[in-house]
Structures are given as structure tokens and as C-alpha cells.
Design a protein around this motif. Structure first.
Motif, mmCIF file in Angstrom:
data_model
loop_
_atom_site.group_PDB
_atom_site.id
_atom_site.type_symbol
_atom_site.label_atom_id
_atom_site.label_comp_id
_atom_site.label_asym_id
_atom_site.label_seq_id
_atom_site.Cartn_x
_atom_site.Cartn_y
_atom_site.Cartn_z
ATOM 1 N N TYR A 17 57.553 76.835 68.986
ATOM 2 C CA TYR A 17 58.445 77.016 70.120
ATOM 3 C C TYR A 17 58.089 75.963 71.158
ATOM 4 N N ALA A 18 58.976 75.754 72.121
ATOM 5 C CA ALA A 18 58.694 74.766 73.161
ATOM 6 C C ALA A 18 59.305 75.206 74.481
ATOM 7 N N ILE A 19 58.649 74.772 75.545
ATOM 8 C CA ILE A 19 59.120 75.001 76.911
ATOM 9 C C ILE A 19 59.064 73.655 77.620
ATOM 10 N N SER A 20 60.062 73.378 78.419
ATOM 11 C CA SER A 20 60.105 72.126 79.170
ATOM 12 C C SER A 20 58.830 71.964 79.996
ATOM 13 N N PRO A 99 64.219 63.518 71.751
ATOM 14 C CA PRO A 99 65.507 62.914 72.122
ATOM 15 C C PRO A 99 66.611 63.967 72.159
ATOM 16 N N SER A 100 67.542 63.799 73.081
ATOM 17 C CA SER A 100 68.588 64.809 73.270
ATOM 18 C C SER A 100 69.427 65.041 72.021
ATOM 19 N N GLU A 101 69.621 64.013 71.182
ATOM 20 C CA GLU A 101 70.442 64.226 69.980
ATOM 21 C C GLU A 101 69.762 65.112 68.944
ATOM 22 N N ARG A 102 68.489 65.386 69.123
ATOM 23 C CA ARG A 102 67.758 66.272 68.200
ATOM 24 C C ARG A 102 67.968 67.756 68.509
ATOM 25 N N PHE A 103 68.506 68.060 69.695
ATOM 26 C CA PHE A 103 68.727 69.453 70.086
ATOM 27 C C PHE A 103 70.049 69.961 69.548
ATOM 28 N N LYS A 104 70.013 71.126 68.951
ATOM 29 C CA LYS A 104 71.222 71.776 68.448
ATOM 30 C C LYS A 104 71.349 73.130 69.138
ATOM 31 N N GLU A 105 72.557 73.438 69.574
ATOM 32 C CA GLU A 105 72.817 74.758 70.153
ATOM 33 C C GLU A 105 72.660 75.796 69.042
ATOM 34 N N ILE A 106 72.190 76.968 69.407
ATOM 35 C CA ILE A 106 72.068 78.014 68.394
ATOM 36 C C ILE A 106 72.841 79.240 68.831
ATOM 37 N N PHE A 117 66.373 81.853 73.941
ATOM 38 C CA PHE A 117 66.355 80.732 72.994
ATOM 39 C C PHE A 117 67.571 79.866 73.312
ATOM 40 N N THR A 118 67.351 78.684 73.827
ATOM 41 C CA THR A 118 68.477 77.882 74.300
ATOM 42 C C THR A 118 68.939 76.825 73.304
ATOM 43 N N ALA A 119 68.050 76.374 72.430
ATOM 44 C CA ALA A 119 68.399 75.344 71.451
ATOM 45 C C ALA A 119 67.289 75.265 70.411
ATOM 46 N N VAL A 120 67.574 74.537 69.344
ATOM 47 C CA VAL A 120 66.561 74.230 68.340
ATOM 48 C C VAL A 120 66.487 72.716 68.224
ATOM 49 N N ALA A 121 65.276 72.197 68.268
ATOM 50 C CA ALA A 121 65.076 70.765 68.065
ATOM 51 C C ALA A 121 64.783 70.537 66.589
ATOM 52 N N GLN A 122 65.584 69.696 65.968
ATOM 53 C CA GLN A 122 65.383 69.369 64.560
ATOM 54 C C GLN A 122 64.640 68.046 64.483
ATOM 55 N N GLU A 124 62.019 65.666 61.824
ATOM 56 C CA GLU A 124 61.772 65.479 60.394
ATOM 57 C C GLU A 124 61.646 66.779 59.605
ATOM 58 N N ASN A 125 60.453 67.329 59.504
ATOM 59 C CA ASN A 125 60.273 68.559 58.723
ATOM 60 C C ASN A 125 59.900 69.750 59.609
ATOM 61 N N ARG A 126 60.405 69.754 60.841
ATOM 62 C CA ARG A 126 60.069 70.814 61.798
ATOM 63 C C ARG A 126 61.318 71.310 62.507
ATOM 64 N N LEU A 127 61.327 72.594 62.794
ATOM 65 C CA LEU A 127 62.320 73.188 63.685
ATOM 66 C C LEU A 127 61.541 73.797 64.841
ATOM 67 N N ILE A 128 61.884 73.398 66.054
ATOM 68 C CA ILE A 128 61.183 73.893 67.238
ATOM 69 C C ILE A 128 62.214 74.575 68.129
ATOM 70 N N THR A 129 62.005 75.860 68.387
ATOM 71 C CA THR A 129 62.947 76.633 69.193
ATOM 72 C C THR A 129 62.603 76.484 70.666
ATOM 73 N N MET A 130 63.598 76.074 71.449
ATOM 74 C CA MET A 130 63.417 75.905 72.891
ATOM 75 C C MET A 130 63.583 77.248 73.605
ATOM 76 N N ILE A 131 62.729 77.463 74.609
ATOM 77 C CA ILE A 131 62.760 78.702 75.380
ATOM 78 C C ILE A 131 62.929 78.365 76.856
ATOM 79 N N ASP A 132 63.802 79.093 77.518
ATOM 80 C CA ASP A 132 63.988 78.944 78.957
ATOM 81 C C ASP A 132 63.235 80.087 79.638
#
Length: 159
Positions: A17-20, A99-106, A117-122, A124-132
Motif C-alpha cells: 500500500y502507499a500514502i502520499s 509516474p501519473s500514468e501508472r495510476f489506475k482508478e479502481i 483506496f483511491t487508485a492502484v499503481a501498476q 512492473e510486477n507490483r500492484l500498490i494500492t493508494m490510500i487517502d
């Protein structure tokens, strides 16, 4: 220049997971958490960080209904508009520029229990869920009362 985001990546369960970085004050080793009776299950208590008492949220409890053991956890100290808080996570791994193009809305953002959960960053071989953290503190049951109490206590200390 890319309008990506700098984030702190952390582990919870077996996921990332990730937080700004703008919301993160510091990453701390877990010290003493003082239990407070009758708090929600996701809040093991309060702790002191740099002279300020902050509520501690156990992210593993929020997501997976199981508590982390202190020896295997770190605390992300976060600042929201309303209050500071510490989030107990398995491990705070790294700071990344995504990079912004790596973020996908979920679509899960529209599900009431996971609207933080605001987005998922894709990557290479990782998915990182963004949290606000703002949405997280607004959406947890009982958090509004705790936030109001912390604000009231803080305003009495400044009088």
C-alpha cells in the motif's frame, strides 16, 4: 516534468500500500502504546510522538481483522487536516516516485468500506494500492468522535 506522486510504500498482510509523502510526518519504530478502554478494535490506543499524543490505528486490523505484533511493525505518523495519527503497518519499505500514468482508478473506491483506496499503481510486477488518510479517518466507525475529542483536548491545551 511528470506530475507523478512521491509515496511511502508499506506492507500490510501480503500486499503493498502507499500514502502520499505529503501526508507522512515520519516513520517510527513502535514504542509504547497506551491502551484506552472502549476504543474501536482497530485502535489499540494512543502513543506519544514528538511530544504530541496521537491515536494509533492498526491497519492490519482495519483490513484483515487481525492485529499486528509490536515486534514486527512500524508506525507511519500521518497528518490529516483534522489531526495527527499513527498507523501501525507491517513494514514501511521505501519511498517511490510513481509516474501519473501508472495510476489506475479502481472500482473499490465506490465501495463504502474501502472508499479510502483511491487508485492502484501498476509497476512492473507490483500492484500498490493508494490510500487517502483523510478519507480513511472519515470512513472508520467511531473515528469522528475520537477526532472531535482530540481536537477539543488540543484546544483546551492552547487556552
Amino acid at each position: 516534468m511528470d506530475d507523478g506522486q512521491k509515496v511511502v510504500v508499506f506492507e500490510c498482510g501480503n500486499e503493498e500500500y502507499a500514502i502520499s509523502i505529503h501526508s507522512v510526518i515520519s516513520i517510527e519504530k513502535e514504542e509504547k502504546i497506551t491502551a484506552v478502554p472502549h476504543l474501536p478494535a482497530y485502535m489499540p490506543g494512543i502513543t506519544e510522538v514528538r511530544g504530541e499524543l496521537v491515536p494509533v490505528l492498526d491497519f492490519e486490523q482495519i483490513l484483515y481483522n487481525r492485529s499486528l505484533v509490536a515486534e514486527e511493525s512500524k508506525m507511519l505518523v500521518l497528518k490529516t487536516e483534522q489531526l495527527s495519527l499513527a498507523v501501525r503497518v507491517r513494514d514501511a519499505k521505501e519511498i517511490l516516485d510513481i509516474p501519473s500514468e501508472r495510476f489506475k482508478e479502481i472500482g473499490l473506491a465506490s465501495y463504502k468500506k474501502t472508499e479510502y483506496f483511491t487508485a492502484v499503481a501498476q509497476l512492473e510486477n507490483r500492484l500498490i494500492t493508494m490510500i487517502d488518510p483523510e478519507i480513511l479517518t472519515e470512513s472508520l466507525e467511531g473515528m469522528k468522535e475520537i477526532r472531535d475529542y482530540m481536537l477539543q483536548t488540543a484546544s483546551h491545551e492552547t487556552v
